[in-house]
Motif scaffolding. Structure first.
Motif, short mmCIF file in Angstrom:
data_model
loop_
_atom_site.label_atom_id
_atom_site.label_comp_id
_atom_site.label_asym_id
_atom_site.label_seq_id
_atom_site.Cartn_x
_atom_site.Cartn_y
_atom_site.Cartn_z
N HIS A 1 0.33 3.97 1.30
CA HIS A 1 0.30 4.74 2.55
C HIS A 1 1.45 4.35 3.46
O HIS A 1 2.34 5.15 3.72
CB HIS A 1 -1.05 4.54 3.25
N GLU A 2 1.45 3.10 3.94
CA GLU A 2 2.51 2.65 4.85
C GLU A 2 2.91 1.20 4.56
O GLU A 2 3.23 0.46 5.48
CB GLU A 2 2.06 2.78 6.32
N SER B 1 -7.27 2.22 3.82
CA SER B 1 -7.34 2.89 2.51
C SER B 1 -8.01 1.96 1.51
O SER B 1 -7.82 0.74 1.57
CB SER B 1 -5.94 3.25 2.00
N HIS C 1 -4.76 0.33 7.60
CA HIS C 1 -5.45 1.55 8.03
C HIS C 1 -6.71 1.84 7.21
O HIS C 1 -7.28 2.92 7.32
CB HIS C 1 -4.52 2.77 7.95
N CYS D 1 0.83 -1.20 0.00
CA CYS D 1 0.00 0.00 0.00
C CYS D 1 0.87 1.26 0.00
O CYS D 1 1.86 1.36 0.74
CB CYS D 1 -0.88 -0.04 1.24
N GLY E 1 1.18 -1.51 3.72
CA GLY E 1 0.33 -2.63 4.14
C GLY E 1 0.15 -3.63 2.99
O GLY E 1 0.15 -3.25 1.82
N CYS F 1 -7.19 -1.78 2.31
CA CYS F 1 -5.93 -2.13 2.97
C CYS F 1 -6.20 -2.62 4.40
O CYS F 1 -6.93 -1.98 5.15
CB CYS F 1 -5.01 -0.91 2.99
#
Ligand code: FES
Length: 283
Positions: free
Chosen positions: A222-223, A248, A246, A220, A225, A243
């Motif tokens: 974002h971070e 998304s 978190h 992911c 995932g 995800c």
């Protein structure tokens, strides 16, 4: 300086302050549309850095005008524009901050505290200027300008050193060489279930929907995932993956970000099927 920042990242005592603030923010910023807007989902780009540039730019210009004689009116105007811009900038930053990991949130907490001091000083500076006391306004303005630059330094550390709200997927895309890469036998792919495969060392998510196959980067943006472990969800008639870390949500056929905290689309590879083998290439 490096050691100081490392110590700050590891200052677990700050979690006693940041954890309750995070919980309170999540409770207040509940509506998904509000959270997505503040993350920049509709723009496909994080909102906080753009707003921060506007706010900091206004205050930097005011600081320049403050050293030039007879520029009281434009300097006051720019201080006011910065104060007004600071409110949405802070809201977007708080919304992003609430989804960061512990180390990022510790640095973010000090960034936030510096911004509160900055806003207080600039508000006092604006009030002094509006009542005609430009000397006091200038002094408060310079003090605020010093603090906001410390804060901006920490914001840069968060983004460039700690990767907060930076699209984490793009770097993986650069590790895939140009050309078509075999990903999976079409007959081995389940229908409607995302599975993890890899291209060289880069993990990808493969999703089969009838004869159509999508290949997205697995980690992911974002971070990082693992998206293939996420749920397949329907958003307004579009098939998406959520995800597991978190929440998304990305559209499976083109990677469009539908819900944050990710603020950018998930990279999707081009696909073709040759002799029943799904192949993928860079977008
Ligand atoms: S890793 Fe945070 S939403 Fe995917």
């Amino acid at each position: 300086m490096k050691q100081l920042l490392t110590r700050l990242e590891q200052a677990s005592g700050l979690d006693r302050i940041s954890d309750p603030i995070q919980r309170a923010l999540r409770a207040v910023l509940k509506p998904r549309l509000l959270r997505d807007t503040l993350h920049g989902v509709q723009l496909g780009h994080p909102v906080h850095p753009a707003l921060a540039s506007f706010t900091l730019g206004s205050w930097t210009s005011a600081a320049v005008l403050d050293v030039i004689p007879r520029q009281e009116l434009p300097a006051t105007t720019l201080v006011g524009v910065g104060v007004a811009g600071a409110v949405p900038t802070a809201l977007a930053g708080l919304n992003d901050w609430a989804e960061l990991d512990h180390e990022q949130r510790r640095v973010g907490l000090v960034h936030m505290a510096a911004n509160v001091v900055t806003l207080g000083l600039y508000s006092a500076s604006l009030a002094a200027r509006l009542r005609g006391d430009h000397r006091t306004g200038r002094i408060l303005g310079f003090a605020a300008f010093g603090v906001v630059n410390v804060s901006a330094f920490l914001g840069g550390h968060l983004a460039y050193k700690q990767g907060a709200q930076v699209n984490q997927a793009v770097a993986q895309l650069h590790r895939i060489s140009d050309g078509w890469h075999p990903v999976a036998d079409i007959s081995a792919l389940p229908h409607g279930v995302p599975v993890a495969r890899s291209i060289g060392e880069v993990p990808v998510l493969v999703y089969r929907d009838g004869d159509r196959v999508s290949v997205l980067l697995e980690r992911c943006g974002h971070e990082t995932g693992p998206l293939s472990e996420g749920r397949v969800v329907d958003v307004d008639g579009d098939t998406c993956v959520e995800c597991p870390w978190h929440g998304s949500v990305f559209r499976l056929n083109d990677g469009l970000v539908m819900h944050g905290p990710a603020g950018s689309d998930q990279p999707v590879l081009r696909t073709r099927i040759v002799n029943d083998v799904v192949e993928a290439n860079l977008p």
